[in-house]
Motif scaffolding. Structure first.
Motif, PDB file in Angstrom:
ATOM      1  N   HIS A  38       0.830  -1.208   0.000  1.00  0.00           N
ATOM      2  CA  HIS A  38       0.000   0.000   0.000  1.00  0.00           C
ATOM      3  C   HIS A  38       0.868   1.263   0.000  1.00  0.00           C
ATOM      4  O   HIS A  38       1.640   1.493   0.943  1.00  0.00           O
ATOM      5  CB  HIS A  38      -0.877   0.057   1.260  1.00  0.00           C
ATOM      6  CG  HIS A  38      -1.869  -1.060   1.400  1.00  0.00           C
ATOM      7  ND1 HIS A  38      -3.057  -1.095   0.711  1.00  0.00           N
ATOM      8  CD2 HIS A  38      -1.863  -2.180   2.156  1.00  0.00           C
ATOM      9  CE1 HIS A  38      -3.742  -2.181   1.053  1.00  0.00           C
ATOM     10  NE2 HIS A  38      -3.034  -2.868   1.929  1.00  0.00           N
ATOM     11  N   ASP A  39       0.712   2.090  -1.025  1.00  0.00           N
ATOM     12  CA  ASP A  39       1.266   3.444  -1.050  1.00  0.00           C
ATOM     13  C   ASP A  39       2.778   3.526  -0.832  1.00  0.00           C
ATOM     14  O   ASP A  39       3.278   4.512  -0.280  1.00  0.00           O
ATOM     15  CB  ASP A  39       0.531   4.341  -0.011  1.00  0.00           C
ATOM     16  CG  ASP A  39      -0.966   4.346  -0.248  1.00  0.00           C
ATOM     17  OD1 ASP A  39      -1.374   4.285  -1.421  1.00  0.00           O
ATOM     18  OD2 ASP A  39      -1.745   4.393   0.731  1.00  0.00           O
ATOM     19  N   SER A  65      -3.944   4.168  -2.739  1.00  0.00           N
ATOM     20  CA  SER A  65      -5.194   4.535  -2.069  1.00  0.00           C
ATOM     21  C   SER A  65      -5.825   5.730  -2.769  1.00  0.00           C
ATOM     22  O   SER A  65      -5.178   6.764  -2.949  1.00  0.00           O
ATOM     23  CB  SER A  65      -4.914   4.949  -0.617  1.00  0.00           C
ATOM     24  OG  SER A  65      -4.361   3.891   0.118  1.00  0.00           O
ATOM     25  N   GLU A  67      -9.960   7.818  -2.938  1.00  0.00           N
ATOM     26  CA  GLU A  67     -11.236   7.898  -2.217  1.00  0.00           C
ATOM     27  C   GLU A  67     -12.340   8.393  -3.132  1.00  0.00           C
ATOM     28  O   GLU A  67     -12.141   9.323  -3.928  1.00  0.00           O
ATOM     29  CB  GLU A  67     -11.131   8.878  -1.034  1.00  0.00           C
ATOM     30  CG  GLU A  67     -10.328   8.364   0.142  1.00  0.00           C
ATOM     31  CD  GLU A  67     -11.120   7.477   1.104  1.00  0.00           C
ATOM     32  OE1 GLU A  67     -12.363   7.589   1.183  1.00  0.00           O
ATOM     33  OE2 GLU A  67     -10.468   6.661   1.788  1.00  0.00           O
ATOM     34  N   GLY A  72     -13.102   3.932   0.222  1.00  0.00           N
ATOM     35  CA  GLY A  72     -11.783   3.802  -0.384  1.00  0.00           C
ATOM     36  C   GLY A  72     -11.879   3.007  -1.668  1.00  0.00           C
ATOM     37  O   GLY A  72     -12.629   2.028  -1.754  1.00  0.00           O
ATOM     38  N   HIS A  74      -9.198   1.172  -4.309  1.00  0.00           N
ATOM     39  CA  HIS A  74      -7.787   0.815  -4.465  1.00  0.00           C
ATOM     40  C   HIS A  74      -7.444   0.586  -5.935  1.00  0.00           C
ATOM     41  O   HIS A  74      -8.192  -0.074  -6.652  1.00  0.00           O
ATOM     42  CB  HIS A  74      -7.471  -0.459  -3.665  1.00  0.00           C
ATOM     43  CG  HIS A  74      -7.534  -0.246  -2.191  1.00  0.00           C
ATOM     44  ND1 HIS A  74      -7.369  -1.247  -1.270  1.00  0.00           N
ATOM     45  CD2 HIS A  74      -7.723   0.896  -1.475  1.00  0.00           C
ATOM     46  CE1 HIS A  74      -7.453  -0.750  -0.040  1.00  0.00           C
ATOM     47  NE2 HIS A  74      -7.684   0.547  -0.150  1.00  0.00           N
ATOM     48  N   ARG A  98      -1.746   8.797   6.347  1.00  0.00           N
ATOM     49  CA  ARG A  98      -2.018   7.560   7.096  1.00  0.00           C
ATOM     50  C   ARG A  98      -1.653   7.708   8.573  1.00  0.00           C
ATOM     51  O   ARG A  98      -2.321   7.135   9.441  1.00  0.00           O
ATOM     52  CB  ARG A  98      -1.241   6.392   6.471  1.00  0.00           C
ATOM     53  CG  ARG A  98      -1.894   5.834   5.206  1.00  0.00           C
ATOM     54  CD  ARG A  98      -0.980   4.790   4.566  1.00  0.00           C
ATOM     55  NE  ARG A  98      -1.663   4.022   3.551  1.00  0.00           N
ATOM     56  CZ  ARG A  98      -2.479   2.998   3.791  1.00  0.00           C
ATOM     57  NH1 ARG A  98      -2.695   2.602   5.029  1.00  0.00           N
ATOM     58  NH2 ARG A  98      -3.068   2.368   2.801  1.00  0.00           N
TER      59      ARG A  98
END
Ligand code: AMP
Ligand code: ZN
Ligand code: FE
Ligand code: FE
Length: 280
Positions: A38-39, A65, A67, A72, A74, A98
């Motif tokens: 993630h990210d 991520s 929105e 959310g 992905h 985060r």
């Protein structure tokens, strides 16, 4: 020969190392795997070395991520330029976001009378981007819940009492960012987020306009009917369908290789990247 195009490690919210994942992919007989933390791209170097040792191919990736309203969305990004300034800036911003959000979720839990410490969340995450699974792990450690799944069911699931959304790009802007960074964008596990199919197809069509290349139709959270629905949605739009396990080590009931993508599809995805790059 096939590839698992969706795996996590301790570089985000998985519990295994890139070396563990490469070993598991090799013993599952896969041709390769994508590292999609993630990210972050922080795990790429170790994943590349480990894949080379096991004589399998690495598809460098990440799970971005974004929105949409209160949920959310992905995006799996493959082969992006890890030094692209716009991409690296957004990933860095997301990691900061985060951290803000983890503190907000811990504050909500404390307001609900649950004794959980932000320090422990940070300690459990180490240098990884903070995610809800780290908050869940702190809750389990504190004895507030019996297990990870219960932490989500009671408090952390989307819209739950301790949930806090991330401030993130829209899915459209996310696809644009990936394409401009030389990558290929695939909509991750659309069947997990579905509330109204019509809404999701409208989103899908907006992402196609931005250069979306594929849909992760085969995901461990999709049953056969859901997978067939998304495969058809992909076919109708000239998109590729991919498969991935979304492996998170001990944090999810899935194994490397549980869902896969044939080599021809991986090659076709890669070819879309070249077309996109050439058009700029
Ligand atoms: P975050 O990026 O912090 O929003 O966390 C997303 C991650 O949380 C996913 O990749 C999963 O690992 C995990 N997750 C999300 N929803 C659930 C759920 N309902 N049950 C268990 N784990 C979940
Ligand atoms: Zn995750
Ligand atoms: Fe995901
Ligand atoms: Fe994932």
């Amino acid at each position: 020969m096939s590839f698992d195009l969706h795996t996590h490690t301790v570089f985000s919210d998985g519990t295994t190392s890139p070396e563990d994942n490469a070993a598991m992919a090799a013993s599952a007989g896969l041709a390769g795997l994508a590292a999609t933390d993630h990210d972050t791209t922080a795990g790429w170097e170790r994943a590349a070395e480990a894949c080379e040792r096991h004589d399998i191919e690495l598809v460098p990736g990440l799970e971005l991520s974004t929105e949409l309203g209160d949920r959310g969305v992905h995006l799996l990004a493959y082969w992006v330029d890890g030094d692209d300034p716009a991409m690296t800036a957004e990933l860095e911003r997301l990691r900061g976001e985060r951290a803000r959000r983890a503190a907000a979720m811990v504050a909500k839990l404390q307001a609900l009378g649950i004794d959980v410490a932000l320090d422990r969340v940070h300690a459990l995450a180490g240098t990884a981007p903070l995610g809800r699974p780290h908050v869940a792990a702190a809750l389990v450690e504190a004895g507030a819940v019996a297990d990870h799944a219960t932490a989500f069911d009671l408090w952390l699931a989307d819209g739950g009492p301790a949930y806090e959304p991330k401030a993130a790009l829209s899915p459209e802007a996310g696809v644009r960012l990936i394409v401009r960074a030389g990558g290929v964008a695939v909509l991750a596990h659309p069947g997990l987020a579905t509330r109204e199919a019509g809404t999701d197809l409208a989103l899908l069509d907006r992402l196609v306009v931005e250069g979306l290349a594929g849909i992760e139709s085969d995901h461990v959270g999709h049953d056969e009917v859901v997978a067939a629905y998304w495969r058809r949605a992909a076919d109708e739009r000239g998109l590729l369908s991919t498969g991935g396990s979304d492996f998170h080590g001990g944090r999810k009931d899935s194994e490397i290789g549980a869902r896969t993508t044939p080599r021809e599809v991986v090659d076709a995805l890669h070819a879309r990247r070249r077309q996109e790059v050439g058009s700029w």
